[in-house]
Each structure stands twice: as C-alpha cells, then as structure tokens.
Enzyme design. Structure first.
Site, PDB file in Angstrom:
ATOM      1  N   ASP A  87      -2.412   8.434 -12.396  1.00 16.24           N
ATOM      2  CA  ASP A  87      -3.278   8.344 -11.211  1.00 16.24           C
ATOM      3  C   ASP A  87      -4.715   8.634 -11.627  1.00 16.24           C
ATOM      4  O   ASP A  87      -4.936   9.291 -12.645  1.00 16.24           O
ATOM      5  CB  ASP A  87      -2.800   9.366 -10.152  1.00 16.24           C
ATOM      6  CG  ASP A  87      -3.219   8.988  -8.740  1.00 16.24           C
ATOM      7  OD1 ASP A  87      -4.439   8.924  -8.483  1.00 16.24           O
ATOM      8  OD2 ASP A  87      -2.334   8.760  -7.891  1.00 16.24           O
ATOM      9  N   ASP A 119      -6.626   4.784 -14.635  1.00 14.34           N
ATOM     10  CA  ASP A 119      -7.069   3.826 -13.630  1.00 14.34           C
ATOM     11  C   ASP A 119      -6.288   2.535 -13.888  1.00 14.34           C
ATOM     12  O   ASP A 119      -6.394   1.955 -14.988  1.00 14.34           O
ATOM     13  CB  ASP A 119      -8.574   3.597 -13.796  1.00 14.34           C
ATOM     14  CG  ASP A 119      -9.146   2.604 -12.792  1.00 14.34           C
ATOM     15  OD1 ASP A 119      -8.378   1.783 -12.239  1.00 14.34           O
ATOM     16  OD2 ASP A 119     -10.370   2.628 -12.584  1.00 14.34           O
ATOM     17  N   VAL A 120      -5.505   2.082 -12.915  1.00  9.76           N
ATOM     18  CA  VAL A 120      -4.634   0.919 -13.163  1.00  9.76           C
ATOM     19  C   VAL A 120      -5.396  -0.387 -13.360  1.00  9.76           C
ATOM     20  O   VAL A 120      -4.802  -1.388 -13.761  1.00  9.76           O
ATOM     21  CB  VAL A 120      -3.570   0.720 -12.050  1.00  9.76           C
ATOM     22  CG1 VAL A 120      -2.560   1.847 -12.046  1.00  9.76           C
ATOM     23  CG2 VAL A 120      -4.218   0.517 -10.685  1.00  9.76           C
ATOM     24  N   SER A 154       3.051  -4.673   0.529  1.00  6.96           N
ATOM     25  CA  SER A 154       2.782  -4.223   1.896  1.00  6.96           C
ATOM     26  C   SER A 154       3.314  -5.265   2.868  1.00  6.96           C
ATOM     27  O   SER A 154       3.377  -6.454   2.536  1.00  6.96           O
ATOM     28  CB  SER A 154       1.273  -4.068   2.108  1.00  6.96           C
ATOM     29  OG  SER A 154       0.969  -3.910   3.482  1.00  6.96           O
ATOM     30  N   TYR A 192      -7.168  -7.086   1.033  1.00  7.13           N
ATOM     31  CA  TYR A 192      -5.950  -6.284   0.879  1.00  7.13           C
ATOM     32  C   TYR A 192      -4.719  -7.141   1.165  1.00  7.13           C
ATOM     33  O   TYR A 192      -3.765  -7.168   0.372  1.00  7.13           O
ATOM     34  CB  TYR A 192      -6.017  -5.100   1.839  1.00  7.13           C
ATOM     35  CG  TYR A 192      -4.844  -4.156   1.783  1.00  7.13           C
ATOM     36  CD1 TYR A 192      -4.729  -3.210   0.767  1.00  7.13           C
ATOM     37  CD2 TYR A 192      -3.849  -4.188   2.763  1.00  7.13           C
ATOM     38  CE1 TYR A 192      -3.658  -2.330   0.723  1.00  7.13           C
ATOM     39  CE2 TYR A 192      -2.777  -3.314   2.736  1.00  7.13           C
ATOM     40  CZ  TYR A 192      -2.680  -2.387   1.713  1.00  7.13           C
ATOM     41  OH  TYR A 192      -1.623  -1.519   1.675  1.00  7.13           O
ATOM     42  N   LYS A 203      -1.992  -8.251  -1.567  1.00  6.63           N
ATOM     43  CA  LYS A 203      -0.614  -7.763  -1.427  1.00  6.63           C
ATOM     44  C   LYS A 203       0.373  -8.937  -1.413  1.00  6.63           C
ATOM     45  O   LYS A 203       1.475  -8.839  -1.958  1.00  6.63           O
ATOM     46  CB  LYS A 203      -0.471  -6.923  -0.148  1.00  6.63           C
ATOM     47  CG  LYS A 203      -1.097  -5.528  -0.250  1.00  6.63           C
ATOM     48  CD  LYS A 203      -0.409  -4.671  -1.292  1.00  6.63           C
ATOM     49  CE  LYS A 203      -0.852  -3.226  -1.265  1.00  6.63           C
ATOM     50  NZ  LYS A 203      -0.272  -2.406  -2.346  1.00  6.63           N
TER      51      LYS A 203
HETATM   52  N1  LIG Z   1       0.411   4.035   3.813  1.00  5.16           N
HETATM   53  C1  LIG Z   1       0.751   2.821   4.267  1.00  5.16           C
HETATM   54  O1  LIG Z   1       0.848   2.612   5.486  1.00  5.16           O
HETATM   55  C2  LIG Z   1       1.046   1.712   3.312  1.00  5.16           C
HETATM   56  C3  LIG Z   1       1.616   0.544   3.836  1.00  5.16           C
HETATM   57  C4  LIG Z   1       1.904  -0.513   2.982  1.00  5.16           C
HETATM   58  C5  LIG Z   1       1.633  -0.406   1.643  1.00  5.16           C
HETATM   59  N2  LIG Z   1       1.076   0.740   1.154  1.00  5.16           N
HETATM   60  C6  LIG Z   1       0.778   0.788  -0.256  1.00  5.16           C
HETATM   61  O2  LIG Z   1       1.463   1.877  -0.832  1.00  5.16           O
HETATM   62  C7  LIG Z   1       0.741   2.301  -1.979  1.00  5.16           C
HETATM   63  C8  LIG Z   1       0.565   3.810  -1.919  1.00  5.16           C
HETATM   64  O3  LIG Z   1      -0.253   4.112  -0.814  1.00  5.16           O
HETATM   65  P1  LIG Z   1      -0.190   5.520  -0.041  1.00  5.16           P
HETATM   66  O4  LIG Z   1      -0.114   5.181   1.384  1.00  5.16           O
HETATM   67  O5  LIG Z   1       0.803   6.400  -0.664  1.00  5.16           O
HETATM   68  O6  LIG Z   1      -1.685   6.004  -0.308  1.00  5.16           O
HETATM   69  P2  LIG Z   1      -2.281   7.335  -0.941  1.00  5.16           P
HETATM   70  O7  LIG Z   1      -3.766   7.200  -0.787  1.00  5.16           O
HETATM   71  O8  LIG Z   1      -1.598   8.531  -0.405  1.00  5.16           O
HETATM   72  O9  LIG Z   1      -1.888   7.195  -2.489  1.00  5.16           O
HETATM   73  C9  LIG Z   1      -2.463   6.216  -3.306  1.00  5.16           C
HETATM   74  C10 LIG Z   1      -2.646   6.807  -4.681  1.00  5.16           C
HETATM   75  O10 LIG Z   1      -3.178   5.771  -5.539  1.00  5.16           O
HETATM   76  C11 LIG Z   1      -4.160   6.365  -6.352  1.00  5.16           C
HETATM   77  N3  LIG Z   1      -5.085   5.360  -6.843  1.00  5.16           N
HETATM   78  C12 LIG Z   1      -6.042   4.691  -6.153  1.00  5.16           C
HETATM   79  N4  LIG Z   1      -6.718   3.882  -6.968  1.00  5.16           N
HETATM   80  C13 LIG Z   1      -6.181   4.025  -8.199  1.00  5.16           C
HETATM   81  C14 LIG Z   1      -6.443   3.446  -9.454  1.00  5.16           C
HETATM   82  N5  LIG Z   1      -7.435   2.546  -9.620  1.00  5.16           N
HETATM   83  N6  LIG Z   1      -5.690   3.810 -10.520  1.00  5.16           N
HETATM   84  C15 LIG Z   1      -4.699   4.738 -10.369  1.00  5.16           C
HETATM   85  N7  LIG Z   1      -4.404   5.332  -9.200  1.00  5.16           N
HETATM   86  C16 LIG Z   1      -5.135   4.969  -8.129  1.00  5.16           C
HETATM   87  C17 LIG Z   1      -4.840   7.376  -5.450  1.00  5.16           C
HETATM   88  O11 LIG Z   1      -5.573   8.344  -6.202  1.00  5.16           O
HETATM   89  C18 LIG Z   1      -3.656   7.962  -4.698  1.00  5.16           C
HETATM   90  O12 LIG Z   1      -3.116   9.085  -5.371  1.00  5.16           O
HETATM   91  C19 LIG Z   1      -0.547   1.514  -2.010  1.00  5.16           C
HETATM   92  O13 LIG Z   1      -0.428   0.425  -2.910  1.00  5.16           O
HETATM   93  C20 LIG Z   1      -0.672   1.009  -0.599  1.00  5.16           C
HETATM   94  O14 LIG Z   1      -1.436  -0.163  -0.509  1.00  5.16           O
HETATM   95  C21 LIG Z   1       0.779   1.806   1.952  1.00  5.16           C
END
Ligand SMILES: NC(=O)c1ccc[n+]([C@@H]2O[C@H](COP(=O)([O-])OP(=O)(O)OC[C@H]3O[C@@H](n4cnc5c(N)ncnc54)[C@H](O)[C@@H]3O)[C@@H](O)[C@H]2O)c1
Length: 255
Positions: A37, A55-56, A134, A147, A151
């Site tokens: 992360d 960073d991914v 997503s 986004y 996705k």
């Molecule tokens: N929360 C929702 O409603 C939801 C719905 C559909 C999909 N998602 C997807 O699920 C995944 C996780 O989201 P979440 O809701 O747990 O969010 P979150 O913000 O709690 O966690 C996301 C994590 O990704 C890390 N991150 C961001 N950019 C990064 C990078 N460049 N390199 C490495 N790490 C990085 C952040 O530091 C964070 O720890 C995401 O891909 C998001 O798009 C979330």
C-alpha cells in the site's frame, strides 16, 4: 487446518477497507500475507504478516512487493488487486489530469499486479488472482466516468488474463462490489441526500461491511473455486437488479 494454511498471498491496497479485511481473513485462515500500500500498515508482532510501501502504478514497486513475498515466504500463490481510489468530475468540466490519474491507478495498477504476480506464480506451479473491480463496471457513475470506465476495463482484464494464464494453472477472476462502508465512500455516506439516493437503489437498503466483500474474494481464491476462472462475482446487495418492473399494482388488483 485453515483453508489457506500453506499459501502465500499479496494484497494491494491492504492498509484499509476491503484490502485490510481480506488480509485479516487470510491470516485467520492460515495464509502468510504481504500487504502492499502507499499508506503504512502496523503489522504488530505477527511474523506471518509483512507490509511494504508500494504504489501500484509503479512497475518497479509492484515487482518489489512480489519479490518480498518470495524472499520472505518462499513463493506466491494468491494475489488480490484491491488498491484503488478516484478523483471525480464530469467529462466536460473535470480537472485536466484527473481522468488519467484515476484510470492509471484503477486499470494500469491492476495490470501491473496481474503481470508481476503471475510471473512469480508460474514459477511454483500456479495460483489464483482476484481483481476488485466495481459494480460501476456495469452501472455508470455520473461524475465518475474515469472510475467506471477503468473498472469495466479491469473486469475485462481479468478475463483476458484468465485466458492467457490458464496453461500456467493460474486462475483470474473479478469481484464487483456495490457500496461498501470504507473510508473511500465516507463522503457518499455522510451526505444525507446522497446516502438516501444510494439506499433507494439498493434492495438490501444498506452498504456492505468490508468483510462481506472479503468473503467472496477468498472464495474465488480458494480451492472451492478450482474450476472458476475468467468470471465476475457481483456483490452488491441487489443494486444491479434493482431497476426492475414492478407488477404489484396488477397483482393486487389496483388499476
Ligand atoms: N468502498 C466501495 O464502496 C467500493 C465499491 C466498489 C469497488 N471498490 C473498490 O475496492 C477497492 C478498495 O477500496 P476501499 O473501499 O477498501 O477503499 P479504501 O480507501 O479503504 O482502501 C483503498 C486502499 O488503497 C490504497 N491505495 C490507493 N492508491 C494506491 C496506490 N497507488 N498504490 C497502492 N495502494 C493504493 C489506499 O492507501 C487504501 O489503503 C478499490 O479498488 C475500490 O475502487 C470499493
């Protein structure tokens, strides 16, 4: 014996939300885990858990995170591409760089995760990769075109990867969550009218807990899914099917 007792897993975005829930579940079920992360993670005194800053969108950083799993635990069996975030704005009026920033993180980050994880997995006879896409891969998002488009592309990337990696005994699938209660959606959920709008669209009338997304992700990574590859699992409380025609007035004899 836990389901993942002898397995080694990489989770990108493992510091928060869905990624953190996946990491906890994997540890509870016996896997040794590397969390990658941009944010720090406190691993405490858990010897089966390693955190790396990565960073991914940076190929070298993703390769180094995979190398950490191999160096520390000897192999890589499972990878969860979860890291994600978004900058919102309309197509006409959003900030110039935001569209590319979001697409780069969501899509290119997923590609780099699959690429480097698969290279390690094929050395030891196979594995499983899960990309967290997503519901917005299927349902558009006003003000979130980058986004949603990225996705959709990451969902499709999982299918191409599944084809290319089947001979290496690597399965690749996508999970499509609806609204999940994580820091990412705090702004949506704390805005009263936005929250009500979301709830009106979700038949279960609540956001998911991150654990409710982690469970389906672990299923796809487990041996129970040994014949499942190149598919998507929508986990959305019914949101995708909620645009239905309602015949109740007819059934109840109303005009
Ligand atoms: N929360 C929702 O409603 C939801 C719905 C559909 C999909 N998602 C997807 O699920 C995944 C996780 O989201 P979440 O809701 O747990 O969010 P979150 O913000 O709690 O966690 C996301 C994590 O990704 C890390 N991150 C961001 N950019 C990064 C990078 N460049 N390199 C490495 N790490 C990085 C952040 O530091 C964070 O720890 C995401 O891909 C998001 O798009 C979330």
């Amino acid at each position: 014996m836990g389901r993942f007792e002898s397995r080694v897993a990489l989770v990108t975005g493992g510091a928060s939300g869905i990624g953190a829930a996946i990491g906890r579940r994997l540890r509870a079920e016996g896997a040794r885990v590397v969390l990658a992360d941009v944010a720090p993670v406190d691993t405490g005194d858990d010897e089966g858990l390693v955190a790396v800053r990565a960073d991914v969108t940076d190929a070298d950083a993703v390769a180094a995170a995979v190398a950490t799993a191999v160096d520390r635990f000897g192999r890589l069996d499972l990878a969860f591409g979860v890291a994600g975030a978004a900058r919102f704005g309309t197509i006409t009026d959003g900030a110039d760089d935001d569209w590319r920033w979001t697409a780069d993180l969501v899509l290119h980050g997923s590609y780099l995760t699959v690429r480097h994880a698969a290279r390690a997995m094929r050395e030891t006879g196979g594995g499983a990769i899960v990309l967290v896409s997503s519901l917005n891969a299927h349902v558009p998002l006003y003000g979130g075109s980058s986004y949603a488009a990225a996705k959709a592309a990451s969902e499709n990337l999982a299918k191409s990867a599944a084809l290319e990696l089947a001979d290496d005994r690597i399965r690749v699938n996508a999970v499509l969550p609806g609204l999940v209660a994580t820091p990412l959606t705090e702004g949506f959920r704390s805005d009263r009218s936005l929250h009500e709008d979301f709830m009106s669209r979700i038949p279960q009338r609540r956001p998911a807990d991150p654990e409710e997304i982690a469970g389906p992700c672990l299923y796809l990574a487990s041996d129970d899914a040994s014949y499942v590859t190149g598919t998507s699992l929508v986990v959305d409380g019914g949101w995708e099917i909620s645009n239905y025609a309602d015949l109740r007035p007819l059934l109840h004899g109303e005009p």
